[in-house]
Motif scaffolding. Sequence first.
Motif, PDB file in Angstrom:
ATOM      1  N   TYR A   1     -35.744  -0.353  17.421  1.00  9.61           N
ATOM      2  CA  TYR A   1     -34.712   0.670  17.240  1.00  9.61           C
ATOM      3  C   TYR A   1     -33.999   0.458  15.916  1.00  9.61           C
ATOM      4  O   TYR A   1     -33.781   1.409  15.141  1.00  9.61           O
ATOM      5  N   LEU A   2     -33.613  -0.791  15.634  1.00  6.13           N
ATOM      6  CA  LEU A   2     -32.913  -1.074  14.380  1.00  6.13           C
ATOM      7  C   LEU A   2     -33.807  -0.779  13.183  1.00  6.13           C
ATOM      8  O   LEU A   2     -33.333  -0.282  12.150  1.00  6.13           O
ATOM      9  N   GLY A   3     -35.086  -1.094  13.310  1.00  6.91           N
ATOM     10  CA  GLY A   3     -36.007  -0.788  12.220  1.00  6.91           C
ATOM     11  C   GLY A   3     -36.081   0.703  11.942  1.00  6.91           C
ATOM     12  O   GLY A   3     -36.134   1.137  10.778  1.00  6.91           O
ATOM     13  N   GLN A   4     -36.054   1.501  13.004  1.00 11.55           N
ATOM     14  CA  GLN A   4     -36.071   2.949  12.833  1.00 11.55           C
ATOM     15  C   GLN A   4     -34.792   3.461  12.179  1.00 11.55           C
ATOM     16  O   GLN A   4     -34.819   4.419  11.397  1.00 11.55           O
ATOM     17  N   LEU A   5     -33.661   2.833  12.495  1.00 12.00           N
ATOM     18  CA  LEU A   5     -32.411   3.217  11.843  1.00 12.00           C
ATOM     19  C   LEU A   5     -32.478   2.940  10.345  1.00 12.00           C
ATOM     20  O   LEU A   5     -32.090   3.776   9.522  1.00 12.00           O
ATOM     21  N   GLU A   6     -32.967   1.778  10.007  1.00 16.97           N
ATOM     22  CA  GLU A   6     -32.961   1.366   8.600  1.00 16.97           C
ATOM     23  C   GLU A   6     -33.980   2.129   7.769  1.00 16.97           C
ATOM     24  O   GLU A   6     -33.797   2.287   6.553  1.00 16.97           O
ATOM     25  N   THR A   7     -35.048   2.601   8.383  1.00 17.78           N
ATOM     26  CA  THR A   7     -36.062   3.348   7.640  1.00 17.78           C
ATOM     27  C   THR A   7     -35.844   4.850   7.665  1.00 17.78           C
ATOM     28  O   THR A   7     -36.572   5.592   7.008  1.00 17.78           O
ATOM     29  N   GLY A   8     -34.853   5.307   8.446  1.00 16.11           N
ATOM     30  CA  GLY A   8     -34.568   6.734   8.500  1.00 16.11           C
ATOM     31  C   GLY A   8     -35.312   7.469   9.587  1.00 16.11           C
ATOM     32  O   GLY A   8     -35.193   8.692   9.713  1.00 16.11           O
ATOM     33  N   ALA A   9     -36.113   6.745  10.406  1.00 19.67           N
ATOM     34  CA  ALA A   9     -36.807   7.407  11.511  1.00 19.67           C
ATOM     35  C   ALA A   9     -35.829   7.870  12.585  1.00 19.67           C
ATOM     36  O   ALA A   9     -36.127   8.798  13.337  1.00 19.67           O
ATOM     37  N   ARG A  10     -34.685   7.196  12.686  1.00 14.02           N
ATOM     38  CA  ARG A  10     -33.600   7.619  13.561  1.00 14.02           C
ATOM     39  C   ARG A  10     -32.362   7.892  12.728  1.00 14.02           C
ATOM     40  O   ARG A  10     -32.156   7.266  11.674  1.00 14.02           O
ATOM     41  N   VAL A  11     -31.530   8.812  13.218  1.00 15.55           N
ATOM     42  CA  VAL A  11     -30.298   9.154  12.519  1.00 15.55           C
ATOM     43  C   VAL A  11     -29.253   8.066  12.756  1.00 15.55           C
ATOM     44  O   VAL A  11     -29.015   7.654  13.897  1.00 15.55           O
ATOM     45  N   VAL A  12     -28.652   7.587  11.683  1.00 13.86           N
ATOM     46  CA  VAL A  12     -27.594   6.585  11.784  1.00 13.86           C
ATOM     47  C   VAL A  12     -26.293   7.268  12.169  1.00 13.86           C
ATOM     48  O   VAL A  12     -25.902   8.265  11.565  1.00 13.86           O
ATOM     49  N   ARG A  13     -25.610   6.752  13.202  1.00 14.76           N
ATOM     50  CA  ARG A  13     -24.334   7.281  13.637  1.00 14.76           C
ATOM     51  C   ARG A  13     -23.242   6.238  13.416  1.00 14.76           C
ATOM     52  O   ARG A  13     -23.515   5.072  13.105  1.00 14.76           O
ATOM     53  N   ALA A  14     -22.005   6.683  13.630  1.00 14.36           N
ATOM     54  CA  ALA A  14     -20.868   5.799  13.380  1.00 14.36           C
ATOM     55  C   ALA A  14     -20.936   4.538  14.232  1.00 14.36           C
ATOM     56  O   ALA A  14     -20.577   3.447  13.782  1.00 14.36           O
TER      57      ALA A  14
ATOM     58  N   GLN B   1     -23.932  26.796  21.098  1.00 12.75           N
ATOM     59  CA  GLN B   1     -25.101  26.625  20.238  1.00 12.75           C
ATOM     60  C   GLN B   1     -24.787  25.750  19.035  1.00 12.75           C
ATOM     61  O   GLN B   1     -25.648  25.002  18.561  1.00 12.75           O
ATOM     62  N   LEU B   2     -23.550  25.818  18.541  1.00  7.73           N
ATOM     63  CA  LEU B   2     -23.135  24.910  17.474  1.00  7.73           C
ATOM     64  C   LEU B   2     -23.193  23.462  17.969  1.00  7.73           C
ATOM     65  O   LEU B   2     -23.677  22.569  17.268  1.00  7.73           O
ATOM     66  N   ALA B   3     -22.706  23.220  19.194  1.00  5.16           N
ATOM     67  CA  ALA B   3     -22.737  21.871  19.758  1.00  5.16           C
ATOM     68  C   ALA B   3     -24.177  21.386  19.910  1.00  5.16           C
ATOM     69  O   ALA B   3     -24.493  20.224  19.613  1.00  5.16           O
ATOM     70  N   GLN B   4     -25.068  22.285  20.355  1.00  2.00           N
ATOM     71  CA  GLN B   4     -26.469  21.909  20.481  1.00  2.00           C
ATOM     72  C   GLN B   4     -27.061  21.558  19.123  1.00  2.00           C
ATOM     73  O   GLN B   4     -27.842  20.607  18.997  1.00  2.00           O
ATOM     74  N   TYR B   5     -26.690  22.305  18.091  1.00  2.64           N
ATOM     75  CA  TYR B   5     -27.190  22.047  16.744  1.00  2.64           C
ATOM     76  C   TYR B   5     -26.719  20.689  16.241  1.00  2.64           C
ATOM     77  O   TYR B   5     -27.498  19.894  15.712  1.00  2.64           O
ATOM     78  N   LEU B   6     -25.436  20.407  16.424  1.00  2.00           N
ATOM     79  CA  LEU B   6     -24.885  19.156  15.921  1.00  2.00           C
ATOM     80  C   LEU B   6     -25.512  17.947  16.601  1.00  2.00           C
ATOM     81  O   LEU B   6     -25.779  16.924  15.961  1.00  2.00           O
ATOM     82  N   ALA B   7     -25.728  18.056  17.917  1.00  2.00           N
ATOM     83  CA  ALA B   7     -26.202  16.910  18.695  1.00  2.00           C
ATOM     84  C   ALA B   7     -27.697  16.974  18.980  1.00  2.00           C
ATOM     85  O   ALA B   7     -28.181  16.298  19.881  1.00  2.00           O
ATOM     86  N   ARG B   8     -28.429  17.752  18.207  1.00  2.00           N
ATOM     87  CA  ARG B   8     -29.841  17.962  18.511  1.00  2.00           C
ATOM     88  C   ARG B   8     -30.643  16.660  18.457  1.00  2.00           C
ATOM     89  O   ARG B   8     -31.668  16.527  19.120  1.00  2.00           O
ATOM     90  N   ARG B   9     -30.209  15.693  17.630  1.00  2.00           N
ATOM     91  CA  ARG B   9     -30.942  14.433  17.508  1.00  2.00           C
ATOM     92  C   ARG B   9     -30.240  13.272  18.193  1.00  2.00           C
ATOM     93  O   ARG B   9     -30.802  12.176  18.276  1.00  2.00           O
ATOM     94  N   THR B  10     -29.020  13.485  18.675  1.00  2.00           N
ATOM     95  CA  THR B  10     -28.243  12.365  19.205  1.00  2.00           C
ATOM     96  C   THR B  10     -27.740  12.579  20.626  1.00  2.00           C
ATOM     97  O   THR B  10     -27.142  11.667  21.203  1.00  2.00           O
TER      98      THR B  10
END
Length: 413
Positions: free
Chosen positions: A32-45, A221-230
Amino acid sequence: MSEVGSALRVARTAAGISLQGMAARTNYSKPYLGQLETGARVVRAEHVTAYESALHTSLDHLRVRLTAESVSELDDLPGQLRSLLLPPVAHARGDNATFAAAEQAAAEHLVTWARGRQWGDGPAPHRAVVAWLTANLPRLQQLSAAGRHGRALRVGAELADIAAAMSWDVEDITAARRYSVVAARLAHAAGDTVLTAAILTASTWQLLDNGRPVEGLEVAQLAQYLARRTATPLLRVALAELETYAQGILGERAAFQRAIVVAAECRREAAETAAGDTAADRSLTAATVGMILGPRRDWPGPGQQSRLLGNSYRHLIATRPDLARIAFEDSIPLPQDFVTPAMAGISSARLQLMLGEPEYAAEQVGFAVSRCGRPIGRTAARLSDFLHESAEFASVPAVGEVRSMIRELIAHR
């Protein structure tokens, strides 16, 4: 490789920590951390916070980048929706914007205290929450403009979310909308897309209940757009169900049926997921409780969501009963501290009316009345709602008997 993910990797390697070592210091796996660092996953706060804790260093500069990236993602949205999340210009200036640890702890304690009392029939903690927001919003806006101190922004967002819910609860629609916008902006500035979407979920329900389904659908739909990956499974369920409600109210039958299928799929995914104790989970739970309990009013009042939904669902029941029943399967369990057995029974009875099962509805509400004694406050108001909603089934003997019992109870309270 994403800019923020790359910066996390640089910070980790500079500290001489491997991915395996970082996994041991956080709640995330090595892949999971590797995916964060390579951009495969979106980094969140929350990922930045985890790295800060593991590395014992501040990474506030990355939160600035997160905020900039999340704002840039809004560029293709309609102007009215985009402006909903853009922070206002900070009005306060000075050196006191940062929240001390004791102030932060006190604010978090206020959140816990207010959440536990906001839905009771007794006095709501509205005054304390609004007083805190009045005193601290200028500081939060300044922090938001600087793109730092996500923890303070998140607790401010949650308190504004509570204020919005309590304002809606007494049908102060203007204040509810104002606090909802403040809450969404603070959560967005903190880089927390899940909390932002959860807050927009509550805002969507307020719009639907206020008879503004077009705007409600846009916000959902805005909420769905914002959280589409998270989005968490529970958040996806909430957003899918709200889109179902909105499409039903608007009479968009094909879209309504598609949304029901999506909601059912989301429910299956979330079947093993219980609500947690994050700010987003608390916001979603409070929004769901608010939908069930309804505002603090006696019928008739301006909130007529049940009438709109009832007509939409009854029409669907007549044509596609299989889809209609899917729409009501396995709702997310709610804390018993929020919903009394009597209120749960009344809510179930109202649901059975929508499903066209008046005999079962009469049985449910009769059982609820037997458990609540003399109804007061919100319980009495929801019984009045049932009385209104069951009028079309008054000729059913069991329903007629229950309606007479409710009239007598309400007349003597």
